[in-house]
Design an enzyme around this catalytic site. Structure first.
Site, PDB file in Angstrom:
ATOM      1  N   GLY A  31       0.812  -1.220   0.000  1.00  0.00           N
ATOM      2  CA  GLY A  31       0.000   0.000   0.000  1.00  0.00           C
ATOM      3  C   GLY A  31       0.839   1.260   0.000  1.00  0.00           C
ATOM      4  N   ALA A  32       0.219   2.410   0.403  1.00  0.00           N
ATOM      5  CA  ALA A  32       0.868   3.724   0.270  1.00  0.00           C
ATOM      6  C   ALA A  32       1.383   3.858  -1.165  1.00  0.00           C
ATOM      7  CB  ALA A  32       1.988   3.911   1.296  1.00  0.00           C
ATOM      8  N   HIS A  37       4.462   1.556  -7.916  1.00  0.00           N
ATOM      9  CA  HIS A  37       3.465   0.478  -7.828  1.00  0.00           C
ATOM     10  C   HIS A  37       2.568   0.471  -9.074  1.00  0.00           C
ATOM     11  CE1 HIS A  37       4.054   1.467  -3.386  1.00  0.00           C
ATOM     12  NE2 HIS A  37       4.371   0.184  -3.426  1.00  0.00           N
ATOM     13  N   ASP A 150      13.592  -3.360  -5.593  1.00  0.00           N
ATOM     14  CA  ASP A 150      13.968  -4.275  -4.515  1.00  0.00           C
ATOM     15  C   ASP A 150      14.699  -5.473  -5.122  1.00  0.00           C
ATOM     16  OD1 ASP A 150      12.342  -3.216  -1.943  1.00  0.00           O
ATOM     17  OD2 ASP A 150      11.192  -2.862  -3.761  1.00  0.00           O
ATOM     18  N   VAL A 176      11.006   3.170 -11.090  1.00  0.00           N
ATOM     19  CA  VAL A 176      10.425   4.476 -11.406  1.00  0.00           C
ATOM     20  C   VAL A 176      11.043   5.506 -10.460  1.00  0.00           C
ATOM     21  CG1 VAL A 176       8.302   5.839 -11.551  1.00  0.00           C
ATOM     22  CG2 VAL A 176       8.288   3.418 -12.209  1.00  0.00           C
ATOM     23  N   SER A 185       9.532   5.605  -3.380  1.00  0.00           N
ATOM     24  CA  SER A 185       9.387   4.652  -2.286  1.00  0.00           C
ATOM     25  C   SER A 185       8.327   5.183  -1.338  1.00  0.00           C
ATOM     26  CB  SER A 185      10.711   4.527  -1.530  1.00  0.00           C
ATOM     27  OG  SER A 185      10.495   3.937  -0.261  1.00  0.00           O
TER      28      SER A 185
HETATM   29  P1  AMP Z   1       6.132  -2.334  -1.505  1.00  0.00           P
HETATM   30  O1  AMP Z   1       4.748  -1.808  -1.388  1.00  0.00           O
HETATM   31  O2  AMP Z   1       7.187  -1.357  -1.109  1.00  0.00           O
HETATM   32  O3  AMP Z   1       6.300  -3.696  -0.888  1.00  0.00           O
HETATM   33  O4  AMP Z   1       6.391  -2.558  -3.062  1.00  0.00           O
HETATM   34  C1  AMP Z   1       5.522  -3.354  -3.826  1.00  0.00           C
HETATM   35  C2  AMP Z   1       6.156  -3.604  -5.170  1.00  0.00           C
HETATM   36  O5  AMP Z   1       6.383  -2.358  -5.838  1.00  0.00           O
HETATM   37  C3  AMP Z   1       7.528  -4.302  -5.063  1.00  0.00           C
HETATM   38  O6  AMP Z   1       7.629  -5.283  -6.079  1.00  0.00           O
HETATM   39  C4  AMP Z   1       8.472  -3.168  -5.272  1.00  0.00           C
HETATM   40  O7  AMP Z   1       9.719  -3.583  -5.814  1.00  0.00           O
HETATM   41  C5  AMP Z   1       7.716  -2.305  -6.275  1.00  0.00           C
HETATM   42  N1  AMP Z   1       8.235  -0.939  -6.258  1.00  0.00           N
HETATM   43  C6  AMP Z   1       8.385  -0.129  -5.179  1.00  0.00           C
HETATM   44  N2  AMP Z   1       8.949   1.047  -5.542  1.00  0.00           N
HETATM   45  C7  AMP Z   1       9.166   0.970  -6.865  1.00  0.00           C
HETATM   46  C8  AMP Z   1       9.731   1.867  -7.841  1.00  0.00           C
HETATM   47  N3  AMP Z   1      10.195   3.076  -7.507  1.00  0.00           N
HETATM   48  N4  AMP Z   1       9.788   1.452  -9.117  1.00  0.00           N
HETATM   49  C9  AMP Z   1       9.326   0.228  -9.484  1.00  0.00           C
HETATM   50  N5  AMP Z   1       8.791  -0.663  -8.618  1.00  0.00           N
HETATM   51  C10 AMP Z   1       8.708  -0.287  -7.343  1.00  0.00           C
END
Ligand code: AMP
Length: 280
Positions: A31-32, A37, A150, A176, A185
């Site tokens: 989320g967030a 995403h 990640d 991104v 992030s």
């Molecule tokens: P999270 O909500 O932080 O667990 O991220 C969910 C998914 O979004 C994961 O597969 C992350 O690698 C991806 N993600 C987070 N930030 C980015 C970004 N800046 N660019 C591309 N994918 C992202």
């Protein structure tokens, strides 16, 4: 968009999709949501007939002194964004649904889970692989989408999918970034304006390393030194690691002969940020 909060409901909805012969794409998130995403959702939209996403702030991937309780949560807004991108199914379980009392089984990728972020965040990747295995069982997707942001998580999950024979194709999408280079992030929301400025040093260090690589430098020690020198330009930013590693094994590489991961993690104030670039 249907919002499903139990594993049984999610599985029934996903199975109904697949019974119709449709390809189900899946985007797991905490989320967030931001454009990073949403880029995964768009990739899923392109590659699948029906898109499922999940929002679950997974307690088991946070250490006892980490930011689980203050992790940004914006469920209503996230729902609007996902709906706007054409997501059909949203899995949003509670912690109790995912981890009922008495659960004692973990998925651990031995070795890999202790490298890079796994070194400074003991237990983190065990939490990630366990929750993604559970999400895969609930959603049973054909294709799942993850971010290159990640990179060590990608390495752990690829290994898990191979070792445990998950019938899921993994797609990894590019990082991104903001216009000034900072990788998007959810944790960027913690930064005040001065920290936001300081945080640019991570992507600057990686760009410097990529530029040296493009000029022909192949010695990892020399490249890492160039990156560390840039990191030192922001003394308030505390380096956790800056490593040049094989993207699959996460083991250090001495000379770059094939696509190699340059990865950095650093604390800006109390906020831990990560970023990476693939050289070659
Ligand atoms: P999270 O909500 O932080 O667990 O991220 C969910 C998914 O979004 C994961 O597969 C992350 O690698 C991806 N993600 C987070 N930030 C980015 C970004 N800046 N660019 C591309 N994918 C992202």
């Amino acid at each position: 968009m249907k919002i499903l909060s139990t594993i049984a409901e999610m599985r029934a909805a996903a199975r109904a999709v697949r019974r119709e012969g449709k390809l189900l794409g899946f985007v797991p998130t905490m989320g967030a949501l931001h454009e990073g995403h949403l880029s995964l959702v768009r990739a899923a939209r392109q590659r699948s007939d029906v898109v499922a996403a999940s929002i679950f702030v997974n307690p088991t991937q946070f250490g006892p002194k980490e930011d689980f309780s203050k992790y940004p949560r914006s469920f209503e807004r996230d729902c609007e964004l996902l709906q706007g991108e054409g997501v059909e199914l949203l899995f949003a379980p509670t912690s109790e649904e995912m981890y009922p009392p008495g659960a004692v089984t973990w998925v651990t990728v031995e070795g890999l889970s202790e490298k890079l972020d796994g070194k400074s965040r003991p237990g983190h990747f065990r939490g990630v692989t366990t929750v993604v295995a559970k999400l895969f069982h609930a959603v049973e997707p054909d294709v799942a989408f993850f971010g290159q942001k990640d990179a060590a998580q990608v390495a752990n999950l690829r290994q898990m999918v191979r070792d445990l024979n998950f019938a899921v194709e993994m797609v990894v999408c590019p990082i991104v970034r903001e216009a000034d280079g900072l990788a998007l992030s959810s944790r960027n929301a913690y930064l005040d304006s001065e920290q936001r400025r300081q945080a640019r040093v991570l992507s600057r260090a990686l760009r410097q390393m990529a530029a040296a690589y493009e000029r022909g430098e192949r010695n990892a020690l020399v490249l890492a030194e160039a990156g560390r020198k840039v990191m030192a330009e922001e003394p308030a930013v505390r380096l956790d690691y800056l490593e040049i590693v094989d993207p699959d094994t996460l083991d250090p590489v001495a000379t770059i002969a094939r696509p190699t991961l340059a990865a950095v993690a650093a604390y800006v104030g109390a906020t831990r940020l990560i970023d990476n670039v693939v050289l070659g």
